[in-house]
Design an enzyme around this catalytic site. Structure first.
Site, PDB file in Angstrom:
ATOM      1  N   CYS A 110      43.343  31.930  37.768  1.00 47.47           N
ATOM      2  CA  CYS A 110      42.537  33.144  37.706  1.00 47.47           C
ATOM      3  C   CYS A 110      41.701  33.067  36.420  1.00 47.47           C
ATOM      4  CB  CYS A 110      43.463  34.359  37.691  1.00 47.47           C
ATOM      5  SG  CYS A 110      42.584  35.908  37.523  1.00 47.47           S
ATOM      6  N   CYS A 124      42.320  49.332  34.465  1.00 47.82           N
ATOM      7  CA  CYS A 124      42.188  47.964  33.962  1.00 47.82           C
ATOM      8  C   CYS A 124      42.201  47.917  32.435  1.00 47.82           C
ATOM      9  CB  CYS A 124      40.895  47.372  34.497  1.00 47.82           C
ATOM     10  SG  CYS A 124      40.452  45.822  33.740  1.00 47.82           S
ATOM     11  N   GLY A 169      36.349  40.630  33.082  1.00 46.09           N
ATOM     12  CA  GLY A 169      34.907  40.682  33.350  1.00 46.09           C
ATOM     13  C   GLY A 169      34.565  40.855  34.814  1.00 46.09           C
ATOM     14  N   GLU A 170      33.326  41.253  35.078  1.00 47.51           N
ATOM     15  CA  GLU A 170      32.802  41.394  36.442  1.00 47.51           C
ATOM     16  C   GLU A 170      31.933  40.157  36.712  1.00 47.51           C
ATOM     17  OE1 GLU A 170      32.596  43.341  39.466  1.00 47.51           O
ATOM     18  OE2 GLU A 170      31.285  41.623  39.774  1.00 47.51           O
ATOM     19  N   SER A 201      35.668  37.801  42.836  1.00 50.36           N
ATOM     20  CA  SER A 201      36.123  39.181  43.047  1.00 50.36           C
ATOM     21  C   SER A 201      35.165  40.138  42.341  1.00 50.36           C
ATOM     22  CB  SER A 201      37.536  39.335  42.476  1.00 50.36           C
ATOM     23  OG  SER A 201      37.917  40.681  42.537  1.00 50.36           O
ATOM     24  N   SER A 224      36.957  44.749  45.176  1.00 52.11           N
ATOM     25  CA  SER A 224      37.954  45.711  44.683  1.00 52.11           C
ATOM     26  C   SER A 224      37.568  47.078  45.206  1.00 52.11           C
ATOM     27  CB  SER A 224      37.933  45.752  43.150  1.00 52.11           C
ATOM     28  OG  SER A 224      38.253  44.502  42.644  1.00 52.11           O
ATOM     29  N   LEU A 225      38.201  47.465  46.289  1.00 55.19           N
ATOM     30  CA  LEU A 225      37.801  48.693  46.972  1.00 55.19           C
ATOM     31  C   LEU A 225      38.598  49.898  46.466  1.00 55.19           C
ATOM     32  CD1 LEU A 225      36.013  49.784  49.227  1.00 55.19           C
ATOM     33  CD2 LEU A 225      37.830  49.221  50.848  1.00 55.19           C
ATOM     34  N   HIS A 226      39.889  49.796  46.556  1.00 55.25           N
ATOM     35  CA  HIS A 226      40.862  50.749  45.995  1.00 55.25           C
ATOM     36  C   HIS A 226      40.946  52.115  46.660  1.00 55.25           C
ATOM     37  CE1 HIS A 226      41.611  47.631  43.304  1.00 55.25           C
ATOM     38  NE2 HIS A 226      40.535  47.788  42.568  1.00 55.25           N
ATOM     39  N   ASN A 299      50.599  46.744  38.039  1.00 54.38           N
ATOM     40  CA  ASN A 299      51.505  46.640  36.901  1.00 54.38           C
ATOM     41  C   ASN A 299      51.187  47.830  36.009  1.00 54.38           C
ATOM     42  OD1 ASN A 299      52.527  44.147  37.694  1.00 54.38           O
ATOM     43  ND2 ASN A 299      50.984  43.011  36.540  1.00 54.38           N
TER      44      ASN A 299
HETATM   45  S1  SF4 Z   1      35.323  45.122  36.841  1.00 61.26           S
HETATM   46 FE1  SF4 Z   1      37.303  44.040  36.705  1.00 61.26          FE
HETATM   47  S2  SF4 Z   1      37.520  43.463  34.524  1.00 61.26           S
HETATM   48 FE2  SF4 Z   1      35.903  45.032  34.664  1.00 61.26          FE
HETATM   49  S3  SF4 Z   1      36.944  46.944  34.251  1.00 61.26           S
HETATM   50 FE3  SF4 Z   1      36.892  46.696  36.483  1.00 61.26          FE
HETATM   51  S4  SF4 Z   1      38.813  45.641  37.022  1.00 61.26           S
HETATM   52 FE4  SF4 Z   1      38.531  45.433  34.792  1.00 61.26          FE
END
Ligand code: SF4
Length: 353
Positions: A110, A124, A169-170, A201, A224-226, A299
């Site tokens: 990762c 996050c 990061g994104e 991702s 990342s939908l959530h 977590n």
């Molecule tokens: S985009 Fe990813 S690294 Fe950035 S705040 Fe959201 S979950 Fe965290």
């Protein structure tokens, strides 16, 4: 003259540099293989490059291996690394499930793509830190090279087989560098990791999802939908205010139409959202999408107030989706004993936790 980062160069770029400096073309291939395949970290280790040529190359190219600040090993075999960059910033990188998958030849890393992150997702640890800077191509690919280097000290045949761009990061906000790092890691004279074994991702950078489908339809996409509710997602992922769910879903449909590839929809489950109504809303939102839902019980992260739901809640949530005909699985928690939630190790090291 300013130097170029060697670990971020494609073989063709090294051929150009060799040509400009009166060096033979094969030097570029040697150089590329030393760095990208054999994962050497110093010029001195490149035995078949003579002193004179090495001097010339050093004047044009810089070699910055990542400094290992700390390595943590989880009971489940996950290894988490804290690496120091050349400017003193630190990033995290995780080798998942190493011990358990040793015999199965599947080793997933990762990778981080930025120092910190500007998106600021509520769950996050990285998001709490804000964005410091983008990582360069060499720093992104270098995480895979350096993990390979360290693990090979104990296991000489070790090879990374899969990559998820899911660390700090994104990735789609550092788009060009991430795509070039993918090209490097895919190169057959380098790590030779299949495009389909790499997954980006994103939290939902809509224009980049559409662009990715055209630029690299082979690489995998996870979103990342959530949650299926805009008002909730606005708080969880501030990017949702810019690209709300209807735009995100349209981009996902376009992505799968162009690539014919299934999207993984990540849903972090907390005690807050692991409810029946939430699962039903998700099933409605994803109706007709070519995708798979991956449930991730969070977590606990100090400072976010998030809590992990119990196994029964997770099972009930998954059942609602399955009953609606949606493919779903629950990702096992990895490295819970070593702070493997993104950004936690870095914050611990810097005394924030
Ligand atoms: S985009 Fe990813 S690294 Fe950035 S705040 Fe959201 S979950 Fe965290």
């Amino acid at each position: 003259m300013e130097t170029i980062e060697l670990r971020g160069c494609l073989e063709d770029e090294l051929i150009e540099i060799c040509k400009e400096n009166g060096l033979k073309r094969f030097r570029a291939s040697q150089l590329f293989q030393w760095v990208q395949q054999k994962t050497v970290r110093t010029w001195e280790e490149m035995k078949n490059i003579g002193d004179r040529d090495r001097q010339i190359l050093r004047s044009r190219l810089s070699l910055y291996p990542l400094g290992k600040v700390r390595e943590q090993r989880s009971e489940d075999g996950t290894r988490k690394y804290l690496f120091r960059l050349n400017d003193g910033e630190t990033i995290e990188c995780v080798l998942m499930d190493y011990e358990r998958t040793r015999s199965r030849d599947r080793h997933t890393v990762c990778v981080s793509t930025q120092v910190g992150c500007a998106v600021g997702c509520a769950f996050c640890a990285t998001g709490l830190q804000g964005l410091q800077r983008n990582l360069s191509v060499g720093e992104i690919a270098g995480q895979v090279l350096d993990i390979t280097h360290y693990v090979r000290q104990e296991d000489p045949d070790f090879q990374v087989t899969n990559i998820v761009f899911m660390g700090m990061g994104e990735p789609l906000l550092n788009y060009d560098q991430v795509l070039k790092a993918i090209q490097l890691l895919n190169h057959e004279q380098g790590q030779n990791i299949g495009m389909r074994r790499m997954t980006i991702s994103t939290c939902g950078v809509v224009p980049r999802i559409i662009q990715l489908a055209k630029d690299n339809p082979q690489v995998g996409l996870a979103v990342s939908l959530h949650t299926a509710q805009d008002e909730v997602r606005n708080d969880l992922i501030p990017m949702n205010r810019r690209y709300p769910l209807d735009q995100l879903m349209a981009a996902c449909r376009e992505y799968t139409h162009v690539t014919r590839r299934r999207i993984t929809f990540e849903v972090a489950l907390t005690t807050e959202n692991a409810r029946r109504e939430e699962a039903e809303a998700l099933a409605r939102l994803l109706n007709g999408q070519f995708g798979h839902v991956n449930l991730i019980p969070v977590n606990p992260v100090v400072g976010t107030g998030m809590e992990r739901p119990n196994p029964e809640q997770i099972k009930r949530f998954a059942q609602v989706l399955e009953d609606a005909g949606i493919s779903v699985s629950s990702r096992e928690e990895r490295g819970a004993d070593i702070d493997a939630a993104c950004g936690q190790l870095r914050r611990l090291w810097e005394g924030e936790l």
